[in-house]
Write a protein that holds these residues in place. Structure first.
Motif, mmCIF file in Angstrom:
data_model
loop_
_atom_site.group_PDB
_atom_site.id
_atom_site.type_symbol
_atom_site.label_atom_id
_atom_site.label_comp_id
_atom_site.label_asym_id
_atom_site.label_seq_id
_atom_site.Cartn_x
_atom_site.Cartn_y
_atom_site.Cartn_z
ATOM 1 N N GLU A 67 0.832 -1.207 0.000
ATOM 2 C CA GLU A 67 0.000 0.000 0.000
ATOM 3 C C GLU A 67 0.867 1.259 0.000
ATOM 4 O OE1 GLU A 67 -3.182 0.150 -0.403
ATOM 5 O OE2 GLU A 67 -3.491 -2.012 -0.371
ATOM 6 N N GLN A 68 2.122 1.121 0.441
ATOM 7 C CA GLN A 68 3.061 2.244 0.406
ATOM 8 C C GLN A 68 3.874 2.264 -0.894
ATOM 9 O OE1 GLN A 68 3.109 4.563 3.117
ATOM 10 N NE2 GLN A 68 1.236 3.344 3.383
ATOM 11 N N MET A 184 5.377 8.923 8.818
ATOM 12 C CA MET A 184 4.230 8.056 8.520
ATOM 13 C C MET A 184 3.154 8.305 9.572
ATOM 14 S SD MET A 184 6.652 4.765 7.707
ATOM 15 C CE MET A 184 5.428 3.698 6.953
ATOM 16 N N GLN A 185 2.533 9.484 9.480
ATOM 17 C CA GLN A 185 1.604 9.919 10.513
ATOM 18 C C GLN A 185 0.377 9.020 10.589
ATOM 19 O OE1 GLN A 185 2.502 12.102 12.643
ATOM 20 N NE2 GLN A 185 0.616 12.151 13.832
ATOM 21 N N TRP A 186 -0.111 8.533 9.448
ATOM 22 C CA TRP A 186 -1.286 7.647 9.465
ATOM 23 C C TRP A 186 -1.000 6.397 10.286
ATOM 24 C CZ3 TRP A 186 -1.157 2.604 7.843
ATOM 25 C CH2 TRP A 186 -0.014 2.215 7.123
ATOM 26 N N ARG A 273 -8.555 17.803 4.534
ATOM 27 C CA ARG A 273 -7.359 17.864 3.702
ATOM 28 C C ARG A 273 -7.759 18.275 2.290
ATOM 29 N NH1 ARG A 273 -4.951 12.651 4.419
ATOM 30 N NH2 ARG A 273 -4.157 13.585 6.337
ATOM 31 N N TYR A 312 8.297 16.317 5.233
ATOM 32 C CA TYR A 312 6.876 16.681 5.260
ATOM 33 C C TYR A 312 6.681 18.141 4.882
ATOM 34 C CZ TYR A 312 2.145 17.429 7.047
ATOM 35 O OH TYR A 312 0.813 17.742 7.168
ATOM 36 N N HIS A 337 1.678 15.222 -0.802
ATOM 37 C CA HIS A 337 0.808 14.256 -0.134
ATOM 38 C C HIS A 337 1.441 12.865 -0.126
ATOM 39 C CE1 HIS A 337 -2.824 12.438 1.373
ATOM 40 N NE2 HIS A 337 -2.873 11.615 0.340
ATOM 41 N N ASP A 338 2.102 12.485 -1.224
ATOM 42 C CA ASP A 338 2.774 11.183 -1.267
ATOM 43 C C ASP A 338 3.793 11.057 -0.147
ATOM 44 O OD1 ASP A 338 1.310 10.341 -3.425
ATOM 45 O OD2 ASP A 338 2.834 10.840 -4.921
ATOM 46 N N GLU A 341 2.064 10.819 3.306
ATOM 47 C CA GLU A 341 1.519 9.495 3.587
ATOM 48 C C GLU A 341 2.619 8.476 3.869
ATOM 49 O OE1 GLU A 341 -2.099 8.399 3.521
ATOM 50 O OE2 GLU A 341 -1.760 10.442 4.225
ATOM 51 N N SER A 342 3.747 8.585 3.153
ATOM 52 C CA SER A 342 4.791 7.562 3.250
ATOM 53 C C SER A 342 5.994 7.995 4.064
ATOM 54 C CB SER A 342 5.264 7.159 1.838
ATOM 55 O OG SER A 342 4.196 6.681 1.070
ATOM 56 N N SER A 349 9.427 4.468 -3.096
ATOM 57 C CA SER A 349 8.131 4.294 -3.753
ATOM 58 C C SER A 349 8.287 4.158 -5.268
ATOM 59 C CB SER A 349 7.213 5.477 -3.438
ATOM 60 O OG SER A 349 6.823 5.451 -2.079
#
Length: 715
Positions: A67-68, A184-186, A273, A312, A337-338, A341-342, A349
């Motif tokens: 997913e990353q 990787m805040q999520w 967002r 970030y 944003h990429d 997220e990562s 990636s």
């Protein structure tokens, strides 16, 4: 594995490969398939706590990393990450079947898994060093470990309650902050929330219940505000994606705890967002939102002009939205944003078969170098842990030097922290500071965007009171070192005299080896440092003597009956200590039932427990009885001593002086210059063991002594 389970797992494999192909059409699907079947075969017969085949776990970890959009080597490592640790597979075998790169990655994950990051502070500091060392070799090792921990926390309910709590605390203390620090805040938010559900299930349920009540009373606020923001974008002529959500329960709970307020008084519980194409559009969206809603003072952060160290970039603003509810809006481009997220993982990636050349992705080697630079200079484990935790847990402020260079500091930092961040010499000579041209005291807290100038003076030296003015590990470490060095020689002379007198009082001779042994046990680095701290009164001689020659004489009349030493068994249940780990009172233990053997008492970290991990019906939750235990618990030592007349007699006498009895002695090796012997010694407790071991380590003619634990001796 039955045919049904095999079909399900192969379907999951197909889903994993399809996901990897979606972002990397040139991926090696054969390599991924071979890794799956290799792992499935290696884990054949092994089950998870849920009863599922073990291979479901590596598959899930690989999917998290897919997913990353990570590279083939990382996906394959995820599929194999437990093979070297939990199966008969070896490093050489993995290297031969796959590649040396993959074998190195799998081995790196295995070594990380063995680290006990929540152990005693001295060991924890050393394990943190190993953690950062593994990160510096290849960041993908940490990415696999984080994904491994995330899936374990998603399925934690299948573990025993005490194991759930241990995993959750370790996740909250170590892995969640590390994920956040890597950008990787999520993942950080999900790890925190999953841990919160284990450690405080009632608190989490109450937050969810309040959200449900609020939604019934006010309707779907997220949908309404999302519609409002989209309308503003259309009015401005900007095409962008808008998404919103309520913040996670743990984030809400933490704000309630920090602000000491109830849920009803809490604002800013929704986040939105906006993702657009260009940086210019980010600022145009910001203007549109501020024209439509009133901005909340001091709640604006521009991480586009001042990016975080992990790459970030985004604009954060908080506004009073619909019905005066405060909402946070994040505005960024798709490339930003990429990375958001990562995080650091964005470096690996892929998209459309090619490594993504994201201009905002930080170089992992540079990131880890910056992160660990300040830790390398700290030999004191307390200072090292302090620096690590400050770096991992705190948010940052960005200040400027008079030349316009950016200095990143943790929130709450002062001009003195700023000075030490520039150079230790500037920090040591600081006498004042100017912030935005105005003279301020050295203890004033700095804010984002301020320009700081340090005023220095020749002859100025660090003061003891400065330790209360700084928050960074680098500044604290430098100040402590300067204070110790200032009078170091005087302190060493004074400490030497204090130590000599103290040793004489207990009838022992002071020696370099005794001092070195005590220094190592107290975590102060060297015998010279120990003497300096004795002379400066940071340590007293009782602490040193307590380590080397503790008084273990106890009142025998209060001793516990050895047949009733265990709490948690039925009166008619028999028990004995396992020979493989020889647990002692004071160590955490667990009982395992063996047919014809009764209940065997194992240390909680005994390697033999792995054989019965999937048989919870045989486990007993037990503990040692509190109180004084008799010296009847034998422990085996492997000891190397100098081959000289009287040495063996002196070491035996030392053991006797500690009120311990030698029940057996055998020579393992005889050489011209040394003897190696095996000793069985009867002890009271783990503290008694430490006392005997310290006394022997302080003896100059004892070259080595180790406690023997042999998993091969398990039933």
């Amino acid at each position: 594995m039955d045919d049904g389970a095999l079909w399900v797992q192969e379907a999951e494999l197909a889903r994993l490969i399809a996901r990897v192909v979606s972002y990397n059409p040139n991926c090696d699907t054969d390599l991924i398939s071979r890794a799956y079947y290799y792992g499935a075969d290696a884990h054949r017969g092994q089950l998870r706590h849920s009863g599922e085949p073990y291979i479901t776990h590596p598959l899930a970890v690989a999917m998290i990393l897919a997913e990353q959009r990570l590279d083939d080597a990382t996906i394959v490592t995820a599929l194999l990450h437990d093979t070297i640790e939990d199966t008969g597979a070896t490093f050489g075998a993995v290297s031969q079947v796959f590649t040396s790169e993959i074998a190195e990655l799998v081995d790196g994950v295995t070594k990380l898994t063995k680290l006990q990051l929540t152990s005693s502070e001295t060991k924890q500091a050393e394990n943190f060093r190993k953690l950062f060392m593994a990160m510096s070799r290849d960041m993908r090792v940490i990415l696999v470990k984080l994904a491994d921990r995330l899936h374990n926390m998603r399925t934690v309910k299948h573990m025993r309650p005490e194991k759930q709590a241990q995993k959750a605390r370790e996740t909250m203390d170590i892995f969640a902050p590390l994920a956040g620090r890597m950008g990787m805040q999520w993942m950080r938010e999900e790890l925190e929330d999953l841990s919160f559900g284990v450690l405080n299930p009632e608190g989490r349920r109450s937050i969810i219940h309040r959200f449900a009540t609020l939604r019934r009373e006010t309707g779907d606020v997220v949908e309404k505000i999302t519609h409002d923001i989209r309308a503003e974008l259309e009015r401005t002529g900007i095409a962008g994606d808008v998404a919103g959500r309520a913040k996670r329960p743990f984030s809400i709970w933490r704000k309630m705890e920090e602000k000491k307020i109830g849920f009803s008084r809490l604002s800013d519980i929704y986040g939105f967002r906006v993702i657009v194409e260009t940086e210019d559009e980010c600022y145009r969206v910001l203007g549109a939102i501020h024209r439509r809603w009133r901005a909340v003072p001091d709640r604006f952060k521009d991480y586009i002009s001042q990016p975080k160290s992990n790459g970030y970039r985004s604009i954060h603003t908080t506004v009073s939205g619909r019905d005066a509810k405060r909402v946070e809006v994040q505005i960024r481009t798709r490339a930003m944003h990429d990375v958001a997220e990562s995080g650091v993982a964005a470096h690996w990636s892929y998209r459309d078969g090619e490594r993504v050349e994201n201009p905002f992705a930080v170089d992992p080697a540079r990131w880890i170098s910056d992160l660990t630079a300040q830790f390398d200079s700290s030999s004191d484990h307390d200072e090292f842990l302090e620096a690590v935790k400050l770096e991992m847990y705190t948010d940052q402020v960005f200040c400027f030097t008079p030349k316009g260079e950016v200095v990143k500091l943790p929130r709450g930092a002062t001009p003195l922290d700023f000075a030490y961040a520039i150079h230790t010499r500037i920090g040591a000579r600081a006498v004042g500071a100017k912030v935005d041209g105005v003279r301020v005291p050295l203890w004033q807290k700095l804010r984002n965007g301020e320009s700081v100038e340090i005023v220095t003076a020749e002859g100025q030296t660090p003061q003891g009171s400065w330790l209360d003015l700084v928050v960074t590990g680098r500044a604290k470490s430098a100040i402590r070192k300067a204070l110790r060095d200032a009078d170091r020689h005087r302190y060493i002379r004074l400490g030497t005299e204090l130590a000599r007198v103290a040793f004489d009082q207990v009838g022992h001779r002071m020696s370099d080896k005794a001092l070195t042994t005590a220094a190592r046990a107290l975590g102060v680095g060297s015998s010279e440092e120990l003497l300096a701290r004795l002379g400066s009164a940071e340590l007293d001689t009782r602490a040193v003597l307590g380590i080397l020659f503790p008084d273990v004489v106890l009142d025998d009349s209060d001793e516990i009956d050895a047949t009733a030493a265990i709490v948690g068994l039925e009166p008619d249940q028999t028990f004995r200590r396992a020979r493989c780990c020889q647990p002692l009172p004071g160590e955490r233990i667990v009982g395992i039932s063996y047919k014809g053997e009764g209940v065997l008492i194992h240390a909680i970290d005994c390697e033999a427990l792995a054989e019965v991990e999937d048989q919870p019906q045989r486990w007993f939750d037990i503990a040692w009885h509190a109180g004084n235990h008799p010296a009847v618990h034998d422990v085996t030592f492997d000891m190397t001593i100098v081959n000289d007349s009287g040495v063996l007699g002196r070491t035996c006498t030392l053991i006797g002086q500690q009120k311990a009895n030698i029940s057996d002695l055998a020579f393992l090796e005889r050489r011209q210059d040394f003897f190696r012997v095996k000793l069985d010694v009867e002890l009271r407790s783990i503290e008694h063991l430490h006392a005997v071991r310290m006394a022997l380590e302080a003896e100059g003619d004892v070259a080595m002594i180790e406690r023997v634990r042999d998993p091969a001796l398990s039933p």
